[in-house]
Design an enzyme around this catalytic site. Structure first.
Site, PDB file in Angstrom:
ATOM      1  N   HIS A 178     -99.044   4.349  59.121  1.00 22.46           N
ATOM      2  CA  HIS A 178     -98.087   3.245  59.229  1.00 22.46           C
ATOM      3  C   HIS A 178     -96.660   3.733  58.988  1.00 22.46           C
ATOM      4  O   HIS A 178     -95.734   3.378  59.732  1.00 22.46           O
ATOM      5  CB  HIS A 178     -98.457   2.163  58.215  1.00 22.46           C
ATOM      6  CG  HIS A 178     -97.384   1.140  57.993  1.00 22.46           C
ATOM      7  ND1 HIS A 178     -97.101   0.151  58.910  1.00 22.46           N
ATOM      8  CD2 HIS A 178     -96.514   0.961  56.952  1.00 22.46           C
ATOM      9  CE1 HIS A 178     -96.115  -0.603  58.451  1.00 22.46           C
ATOM     10  NE2 HIS A 178     -95.735  -0.133  57.277  1.00 22.46           N
TER      11      HIS A 178
ATOM     12  N   HIS B 280     -92.186   3.438  60.485  1.00 21.55           N
ATOM     13  CA  HIS B 280     -90.909   3.429  59.781  1.00 21.55           C
ATOM     14  C   HIS B 280     -90.000   4.599  60.115  1.00 21.55           C
ATOM     15  O   HIS B 280     -88.794   4.419  60.321  1.00 21.55           O
ATOM     16  CB  HIS B 280     -91.167   3.417  58.269  1.00 21.55           C
ATOM     17  CG  HIS B 280     -91.619   2.100  57.737  1.00 21.55           C
ATOM     18  ND1 HIS B 280     -90.796   0.998  57.658  1.00 21.55           N
ATOM     19  CD2 HIS B 280     -92.835   1.693  57.261  1.00 21.55           C
ATOM     20  CE1 HIS B 280     -91.460  -0.034  57.149  1.00 21.55           C
ATOM     21  NE2 HIS B 280     -92.708   0.364  56.909  1.00 21.55           N
TER      22      HIS B 280
ATOM     23  N   GLU C  93     -90.540  -4.864  58.963  1.00 21.09           N
ATOM     24  CA  GLU C  93     -91.968  -4.749  59.274  1.00 21.09           C
ATOM     25  C   GLU C  93     -92.350  -5.404  60.598  1.00 21.09           C
ATOM     26  O   GLU C  93     -93.110  -4.834  61.380  1.00 21.09           O
ATOM     27  CB  GLU C  93     -92.809  -5.352  58.145  1.00 21.09           C
ATOM     28  CG  GLU C  93     -92.764  -4.562  56.843  1.00 21.09           C
ATOM     29  CD  GLU C  93     -93.514  -3.236  56.922  1.00 21.09           C
ATOM     30  OE1 GLU C  93     -94.099  -2.923  57.981  1.00 21.09           O
ATOM     31  OE2 GLU C  93     -93.509  -2.506  55.912  1.00 21.09           O
TER      32      GLU C  93
ATOM     33  N   SER D  34     -96.795   0.379  64.615  1.00 21.50           N
ATOM     34  CA  SER D  34     -97.880   1.242  64.167  1.00 21.50           C
ATOM     35  C   SER D  34     -99.239   0.556  64.328  1.00 21.50           C
ATOM     36  O   SER D  34    -100.242   1.054  63.845  1.00 21.50           O
ATOM     37  CB  SER D  34     -97.675   1.621  62.688  1.00 21.50           C
ATOM     38  OG  SER D  34     -97.681   0.460  61.867  1.00 21.50           O
TER      39      SER D  34
END
Length: 536
Positions: free
Chosen positions: A366, A371, A411, A430
């Site tokens: 993730h 990110h 997010e 992701s």
């Protein structure tokens, strides 16, 4: 003012740590969910501490509102006790400065006048006291007691203790005016009859992030029977081994490399290939460009998991961000505080191989797929740091709002690109399943508005029902800045000094002067650049 004994403070600190580490029982652990859990936990701890402090103080009239949690080691009760402050003038100069955040609810019988005691550290002797007394008078205050002594601070002459009566509504304004006085080095509030709340601790230097590693879900496979790795002893042992890297890490150390196992690399490659198939059509241009750069310069690919040390060095050159290993999902306050220093707390473990398409908490797949590419973009990196800076010194309620904003932007954020909706949120980029869902006609798309986004209910059991769409990254930044300026209760401004990697509180004229000088220097560079371009 009552301070709990060290023995009792230590016992309560252990209780708090234990409760936090037992985690937030939801299917998908998130910053916003754990922020709300943390708020509730603090309230419960206050009720527990209150019983002990009632015994220590023998004051049965103390209420939960009188209890102040300064930090993990200090608990203070501030009420209408008639006690004189025990500190001598200047003795509290080494302590963090108390900040008034909210007023105690007053009954009809209580007077409008507040009795406050403050200590001023003066640079240039008693001559400046005349102007200070005039400032107090202008703020409707009257001095009823005054003492002085030579100051222990370097380059300062006197500490002056002032006890005064002043309306509560004027007290905050007076403190601000005193902090802006060029002859005042330090303002310390010793006591009032109302409700003074010490601001939550936050790091002032990047090295203090060593203390920002409190987990909300420590070793989750050991605690959650629904976790895919709960019954896998080898996986749990592996997670613990990798988590120990983060617990042992200190600022300035190189990030230890992890030798990933064959099944971990296979899980990474499975997700990598599925996400890659959707990037060109579903991801924003900034993400695609950054991902391409990572492939070219760091060998991003399905056959090997990138190492945090290599990524951290790469980000430092691009946007000034660095990575720090994390053992799991941190408390919201600790995680957001790290962003203020352009530090992203990043896990190194891989989700269980039996569930490659879903992880109940953030893992390195993730982090590295979602990110890291966005932190390569300067505009997004700046927004991330501003979100972190705004969180420093925030109340629990404000931390919940910042966490919710983080959830719906960093997010699960969407933005417009040439009239087409694209994804920039790491939780989407992701996870190919939610990425497709977010850009379909199934969920509701709303225009990004921080005031509404910050209080929107979030979905942690399934895909989101609502996503917020920004016009562009600049739109997100500008709206966020206006919202923080209007809604933040923190009565001062702060800035990050990139030269010392520290947080500076802009609460005095001297500090403002230094900030203005730095700004003028930057403006001169820009002016010279414009002149050179015109000449050419």
């Amino acid at each position: 003012m009552i301070v709990a004994s060290r023995k009792n403070r230590e016992r309560f600190a252990i209780k708090k740590s234990y409760s936090i580490e037992n985690g937030y029982p939801s299917r998908r652990r998130s910053l916003v969910g754990d922020a709300r859990f943390e708020t509730q936990l603090n309230k419960e701890n206050k009720r527990t501490w209150l019983q002990e402090i009632r015994q220590l103080s023998r004051d049965s009239e103390l209420s939960e509102d009188d209890l102040i949690l300064v930090d993990d080691d200090t608990i203070i009760v501030s009420s209408t006790l008639e006690e004189e402050p025990s500190e001598e003038p200047g003795a509290s100069a080494e302590k963090a400065e108390p900040i008034i955040l909210k007023q105690k609810q007053k009954s009809v019988e209580e007077k409008d006048q507040e009795e406050a005691t403050i200590i001023l550290t003066l640079k240039n002797g008693m001559v400046s006291l005349v102007n200070i007394l005039k400032t107090i008078d202008e703020n409707k205050g009257s001095v009823i007691h005054m003492e002085s002594r030579p100051s222990r601070e370097q380059n300062c002459q006197f500490d002056v203790l002032l006890k005064m009566q002043i309306p509560w509504s004027s007290l905050v304004g007076l403190l601000r005016a005193l902090r802006l006085n060029t002859n005042v080095y330090l303002v310390n509030v010793i006591s009032t009859q109302g409700h003074i709340v010490k601001e939550p601790w936050y790091p002032r230097h990047i090295s203090e992030l060593d203390q920002c590693n409190h987990l909300m879900t420590k070793f989750e496979p050991d605690l959650d029977m629904d976790h895919p790795g709960f019954a896998d002893k080898n996986y749990r042992a592996r997670r613990k081994m990798i988590a120990d890297i983060a617990f042992d890490y200190k600022h300035g150390d190189p990030i230890p490399r992890v030798e990933y196992q064959r099944n971990e690399i296979a899980t990474w490659g499975h997700v990598f290939n599925k996400v890659m198939a959707l990037l060109q059509t579903h991801a924003c241009k900034q993400f695609v460009d950054a991902f391409t750069l990572l492939q070219r310069e760091l060998g991003y690919g399905p056959d090997d998991i990138p190492q945090l040390e290599d990524l951290s060095n790469f980000l430092r050159r691009r946007t000034g961000f660095t990575l720090r290993p994390a053992a799991g999902l941190l408390t919201a306050r600790d995680f957001l505080a790290s962003l203020a220093f352009r530090v992203f707390q990043c896990t190194q473990y891989v989700r269980h191989s039996s569930s490659p398409d879903h992880s109940p908490e953030p893992d390195c797949i993730h982090e590295l797929l979602g990110h890291i590419p966005m932190l390569v973009d300067p505009t997004f990196a700046q927004f991330s740091q501003e979100l972190g800076l705004a969180s420093l010194g925030a109340t629990d309620e404000e931390i919940e709002k910042f966490s919710t904003l983080y959830w719906f932007t960093v997010e699960f954020g969407l933005c417009k690109e040439n009239g087409i909706t694209k994804a920039y949120g790491a939780g989407l980029l992701s996870s190919y399943g939610e990425l497709e869902h977010a850009l379909s006609d199934k969920p509701e798309h709303r225009n990004f508005d921080p005031k509404l986004t910050a209080v929107q209910a979030y979905q942690d059991q399934d895909y989101q029902d609502i996503y917020f769409v920004a016009d562009c990254f600049t739109d997100v930044q500008e709206k966020f800045r206006r919202w923080v300026a209007e809604c933040m209760s923190r009565p001062y401004e702060i800035r990050f000094d990139p030269f010392t990697q520290s947080i500076e509180v802009l609460d005095s004229a001297d500090k403002l002067d230094r900030a203005v000088m730095q700004l003028q220097l930057e403006v001169n560079y820009l002016s010279n650049a414009v002149s050179h371009m015109k000449f050419r």
